[in-house]
Structures are given as structure tokens and as C-alpha cells.
Design a protein around this motif. Structure first.
Motif, PDB file in Angstrom:
ATOM      1  N   VAL A 103       0.854  -1.192   0.000  1.00 55.90           N
ATOM      2  CA  VAL A 103       0.000   0.000   0.000  1.00 55.90           C
ATOM      3  C   VAL A 103       0.889   1.240   0.000  1.00 55.90           C
ATOM      4  N   VAL A 104       0.692   2.101  -0.989  1.00 55.12           N
ATOM      5  CA  VAL A 104       1.481   3.337  -1.104  1.00 55.12           C
ATOM      6  C   VAL A 104       0.672   4.463  -0.482  1.00 55.12           C
ATOM      7  N   ASN A 105       1.131   4.974   0.656  1.00 52.91           N
ATOM      8  CA  ASN A 105       0.341   5.965   1.378  1.00 52.91           C
ATOM      9  C   ASN A 105       1.151   7.151   1.901  1.00 52.91           C
ATOM     10  N   ASP A 106       2.429   7.193   1.578  1.00 55.07           N
ATOM     11  CA  ASP A 106       3.261   8.283   2.107  1.00 55.07           C
ATOM     12  C   ASP A 106       4.239   8.727   1.024  1.00 55.07           C
ATOM     13  N   ILE A 107       3.946   9.867   0.404  1.00 55.59           N
ATOM     14  CA  ILE A 107       4.806  10.409  -0.653  1.00 55.59           C
ATOM     15  C   ILE A 107       5.458  11.682  -0.124  1.00 55.59           C
ATOM     16  N   SER A 108       6.781  11.673   0.010  1.00 52.41           N
ATOM     17  CA  SER A 108       7.489  12.727   0.734  1.00 52.41           C
ATOM     18  C   SER A 108       8.026  13.846  -0.147  1.00 52.41           C
ATOM     19  N   ILE A 109       7.478  13.967  -1.374  1.00 57.18           N
ATOM     20  CA  ILE A 109       7.768  15.139  -2.194  1.00 57.18           C
ATOM     21  C   ILE A 109       6.438  15.654  -2.743  1.00 57.18           C
ATOM     22  N   ASN A 110       6.440  16.848  -3.330  1.00 56.43           N
ATOM     23  CA  ASN A 110       5.222  17.397  -3.906  1.00 56.43           C
ATOM     24  C   ASN A 110       4.657  16.439  -4.952  1.00 56.43           C
ATOM     25  N   ILE A 111       3.378  16.098  -4.820  1.00 60.32           N
ATOM     26  CA  ILE A 111       2.764  15.087  -5.679  1.00 60.32           C
ATOM     27  C   ILE A 111       2.831  15.481  -7.155  1.00 60.32           C
ATOM     28  N   PHE A 112       2.750  16.784  -7.439  1.00 58.01           N
ATOM     29  CA  PHE A 112       2.763  17.218  -8.837  1.00 58.01           C
ATOM     30  C   PHE A 112       4.152  17.094  -9.454  1.00 58.01           C
ATOM     31  N   ASP A 113       5.198  17.259  -8.638  1.00 58.78           N
ATOM     32  CA  ASP A 113       6.549  16.992  -9.131  1.00 58.78           C
ATOM     33  C   ASP A 113       6.725  15.500  -9.403  1.00 58.78           C
ATOM     34  N   LEU A 114       6.155  14.662  -8.517  1.00 60.13           N
ATOM     35  CA  LEU A 114       6.252  13.219  -8.736  1.00 60.13           C
ATOM     36  C   LEU A 114       5.507  12.804 -10.002  1.00 60.13           C
ATOM     37  N   ILE A 115       4.310  13.371 -10.214  1.00 63.93           N
ATOM     38  CA  ILE A 115       3.531  13.054 -11.413  1.00 63.93           C
ATOM     39  C   ILE A 115       4.294  13.466 -12.671  1.00 63.93           C
ATOM     40  N   ARG A 116       4.913  14.635 -12.635  1.00 64.12           N
ATOM     41  CA  ARG A 116       5.700  15.098 -13.785  1.00 64.12           C
ATOM     42  C   ARG A 116       6.894  14.182 -14.026  1.00 64.12           C
TER      43      ARG A 116
END
Length: 213
Positions: A103-116
């Protein structure tokens, strides 16, 4: 929202199809049992082959093969991106394996940077494999206690060295700026807890994105 609706519609379609298979399954097993009792092994073998082909037609569907681990991705932006990119890969008839066992529930950078970051990576993998006769993409998301890893591997026929591919303006596509890997490096500079590794041999290009908690 469009991607998430497509995903739920596909799940519903496949569930209805499987319910139809379930209704016929017990009858098929009873038929096989009666053949086994008659000891007609030639008929038994023929029926097993028929059952295997029949079963594959129901189990070989998008939600079970391509989207099977998406329920472990809770972030709607990340899930939407994965639905979109996996669907495009499937539409291009590229062999793809996606895995997300945790289960992926903790993303420690800005989500939009990760999506890009992931969007560029998927597009690069797609572009590299879409014209290969047997192109393949393997994607894995691994959630560990102290880090989150995204692994995107694709087959390659390009002989270019990784260091050359990371130079500004490099591209194998016509009328394209060639800023993909450069943009990834720019995003990486914003986060001290973000690590991006590239490896390449004659057959595979390997990308490993690691976010430390």
C-alpha cells in the motif's frame, strides 16, 4: 476523474464477465468428473484443453492483468497517471508488467513533481519500445519502511550512452526538444531526499526513482 472513471468502468465490465464464467464453472467441473469416471483419457485431455482456452478468455482482461495492483495506490493523482499510462502502453500492444504489492500511502515530495517525473519516465519508456517488434516495459512500485521506490525498465535497441542521453537537447524523436532526462534532473535538484539512478545495457534501460522518508 476521466481516468478513474475508465478504471472503475473496466473493473465493473470484467466483474460482470467473471460472474458469467462462475455460473458455468461448476457445470464444467461436473462434466470433467463424469469423463474421468469413464476413464476416457483422450476425451479428458480434449476437455481440459477446451476448459483452459475457455478460462483464459475470461481471465485475460485488463483489470486482472494490467491493473491488478492499482488498489494499493491510494493517491488519486498517482493512480490516475498510472491508469492513463498503462492504458496507452496496452493500446500500443507493448508487453507490460505492473506490480505494486504494498500500500502506497506516504509520498514525501510534492505530488505534482512526482507526477511530472513519472510522466516523463513513462513517455520515454513508451517512445523507446513502441516501434520494437517485441518491446517490453516493466513497472514496479515498492513501499518500504524508510523509502518509496519507482522502477521503470524498458527494452532498448538504442546504443547511445546514458551520459549522452542526459545532455540538454538530446532526442531520438523528430521535432522534439529532447528535454526529458534533463527535466528529471531539474526536479531531482529540488529534493535532497530524491534519488534517480539510470543503468543501461544492450537490452534494457533501467530507471530507479527513490524517495527517502
Amino acid at each position: 476523474m476521466k481516468n478513474l472513471k475508465m478504471y472503475t468502468d473496466q473493473l465493473e465490465h470484467d466483474q460482470i464477465k467473471l460472474r458469467g464464467f462462475e455460473r458455468n464453472y461448476k457445470g464444467t467441473i461436473n462434466h470433467l468428473r463424469s469423463i474421468a469416471q469413464s476413464r476416457d483419457f483422450e476425451a479428458m485431455n480434449h476437455s481440459l484443453i477446451t476448459l483452459e482456452d475457455y478460462s483464459n478468455s475470461y481471465f485475460d482482461n485488463i483489470s486482472m492483468q494490467l491493473f491488478k495492483d492499482l488498489n494499493n495506490v491510494s493517491n488519486p493523482y498517482l493512480k490516475s497517471l498510472l491508469i492513463s499510462k498503462l492504458t496507452i502502453i496496452n493500446q500500443n500492444n507493448i508487453n507490460c508488467h505492473f506490480e505494486c504489492r504494498d500500500v502506497v500511502n506516504d509520498i514525501s515530495i510534492n505530488i505534482f513533481d512526482l507526477i511530472r517525473l513519472l510522466g516523463i519516465s513513462f513517455d520515454n519508456a513508451l517512445e523507446a519500445t513502441k516501434y520494437q517488434p517485441h518491446g517490453e516495459i516493466r513497472v514496479a512500485i515498492i513501499q518500504e519502511q524508510q523509502q518509496l521506490s519507482f522502477i521503470i525498465n524498458n527494452t532498448t535497441t538504442d546504443k547511445t550512452d546514458v551520459s549522452e542521453m542526459m545532455q540538454e537537447g538530446f532526442t531520438t524523436k523528430k521535432h522534439h526538444s529532447g528535454l526529458g532526462l534533463v527535466n528529471i534532473q531539474d526536479i531531482k535538484k529540488k529534493y535532497p531526499n530524491l534519488f534517480v539512478q539510470y543503468r543501461k545495457n544492450e537490452q534494457w534501460f533501467n530507471l530507479n526513482i527513490v524517495i527517502i522518508k
